[in-house]
Design a protein around this motif. Structure first.
Motif, mmCIF file in Angstrom:
data_model
loop_
_atom_site.group_PDB
_atom_site.id
_atom_site.type_symbol
_atom_site.label_atom_id
_atom_site.label_comp_id
_atom_site.label_asym_id
_atom_site.label_seq_id
_atom_site.Cartn_x
_atom_site.Cartn_y
_atom_site.Cartn_z
ATOM 1 N N PRO A 126 32.037 7.455 36.427
ATOM 2 C CA PRO A 126 33.023 6.289 37.350
ATOM 3 C C PRO A 126 34.080 6.524 36.600
ATOM 4 O O PRO A 126 34.840 7.255 37.247
ATOM 5 C CB PRO A 126 32.045 5.389 37.944
ATOM 6 N N ILE A 131 36.875 6.347 39.064
ATOM 7 C CA ILE A 131 36.779 5.221 40.448
ATOM 8 C C ILE A 131 36.462 4.155 39.301
ATOM 9 O O ILE A 131 35.953 4.351 37.910
ATOM 10 C CB ILE A 131 34.983 6.476 40.320
ATOM 11 N N THR A 167 31.473 -3.375 44.799
ATOM 12 C CA THR A 167 31.011 -1.892 44.614
ATOM 13 C C THR A 167 29.572 -1.733 44.514
ATOM 14 O O THR A 167 28.708 -2.382 43.124
ATOM 15 C CB THR A 167 31.645 -1.492 43.564
ATOM 16 N N VAL A 169 26.367 0.667 42.156
ATOM 17 C CA VAL A 169 26.280 1.881 41.590
ATOM 18 C C VAL A 169 24.729 1.667 41.041
ATOM 19 O O VAL A 169 24.039 0.854 40.568
ATOM 20 C CB VAL A 169 27.238 1.469 39.857
ATOM 21 N N ILE A 231 27.648 6.168 43.307
ATOM 22 C CA ILE A 231 28.938 4.719 43.275
ATOM 23 C C ILE A 231 29.124 4.256 44.820
ATOM 24 O O ILE A 231 29.183 5.512 45.370
ATOM 25 C CB ILE A 231 29.876 5.152 42.757
ATOM 26 N N VAL A 236 35.784 3.992 45.082
ATOM 27 C CA VAL A 236 35.785 5.516 45.137
ATOM 28 C C VAL A 236 37.303 6.682 45.545
ATOM 29 O O VAL A 236 37.515 7.561 45.051
ATOM 30 C CB VAL A 236 33.906 5.748 45.933
ATOM 31 N N ARG A 239 40.189 7.502 43.273
ATOM 32 C CA ARG A 239 40.022 9.245 42.856
ATOM 33 C C ARG A 239 41.257 9.985 43.552
ATOM 34 O O ARG A 239 42.101 10.596 42.756
ATOM 35 C CB ARG A 239 39.072 9.264 42.928
#
Length: 255
Positions: A126, A131, A167, A169, A231, A236, A239
């Motif tokens: 990421p 990210i 978050t 993952v 993710i 996110v 980015r």
């Protein structure tokens, strides 16, 4: 003089050959045998002595050159016949890498064991796409979850994570993407950002960015598949925000 049997489990990092630690390189140089996985960048094998034995024991999409039990036995056999065995694994060997299991198995046979941590793909992949897993005002914590358990089922932790503001993952989760998306939709998180990164940190990297509601269409359109990292979370969007800032600055410079 016969060498003492030893196993060192080494993390190779997420894919980019430069993302391996100095300690890992020095360990590879001292190895008598190196057992390496499919996700290990082959460029890293240049650090291994020409006198050492290289054995590929990788697993890809259900294709196994060695079963895990065979790898365990191979570690013990080579440690006693050759000396220092290095088990080279992608990412970090203690993050869904089965490194702990292999060390425990070897230790039962009186083999000295050690580990060299690696940069986990869950963090680095990421980051390479700008990210962050945590960001003030967006995420105070993160979950790292395996998409497929030992029983080949989706981890129950995904449902718990979907209820949180953290978050999320997910590694090895592309085969369960529809189930994952359904769990987040049940929490009415249709607009939550999602990023999927395939072959992260390598020249073959592919990226898909969308939302819970749109990501499956994006995956199909861009033909994203394993090895990939999922993710999920507000981070996110960092980015896109960063890209927008850069574009605005570029326009001002032109004007």
């Amino acid at each position: 003089m016969k060498k003492l049997p030893k196993l060192t489990v080494v993390g190779a990092g997420p894919g980019d050959a430069e993302l391996i630690t100095v300690k890992a390189i020095n360990t590879l140089k001292k190895a008598d045998v190196v057992l390496y996985d499919a996700l290990v960048n082959k460029e890293l094998l240049q650090y291994v002595s020409t006198k050492a034995e290289l054995i590929f024991v990788g697993k890809r999409r259900g294709c196994y050159s060695y079963q895990q039990e065979q790898i365990n036995d191979l570690i013990v056999a080579r440690a006693y016949s050759h000396g220092h065995v290095v088990r080279l694994k992608g990412g970090d060997p203690f993050i869904f890498g089965r490194g702990a299991e292999e060390m425990e198995f070897a230790a039962k046979y009186g083999i000295e064991v050690a580990v060299v941590p690696g940069i986990s793909s869950s963090l680095a992949v990421p980051a390479y796409q700008n990210i962050p897993l945590t960001k003030r005002g967006s995420s105070e914590s993160f979950w790292v979850i395996t998409g497929t358990t030992k029983q080949h089922q989706l981890s129950n932790d995904v449902a718990l994570a979907a209820k949180s503001t953290a978050t999320v993952v997910i590694l090895m989760g592309m085969g369960k993407l529809s189930e994952i998306i359904r769990l987040f939709k049940q929490e009415n998180k249709y607009n939550l950002p999602v990023g999927i990164i395939q072959n992260g940190t390598t020249p073959q990297e592919k990226v898909g960015i969308g939302t819970i509601d749109s990501i499956e269409d994006i995956v199909e359109k861009q033909q994203l598949s394993n090895p990939a990292i999922i993710i999920i979370g507000e981070v996110v969007y960092h980015r896109q925000q960063l890209l927008q800032i850069q574009q605005e600055l570029a326009i001002k410079e032109v004007v």
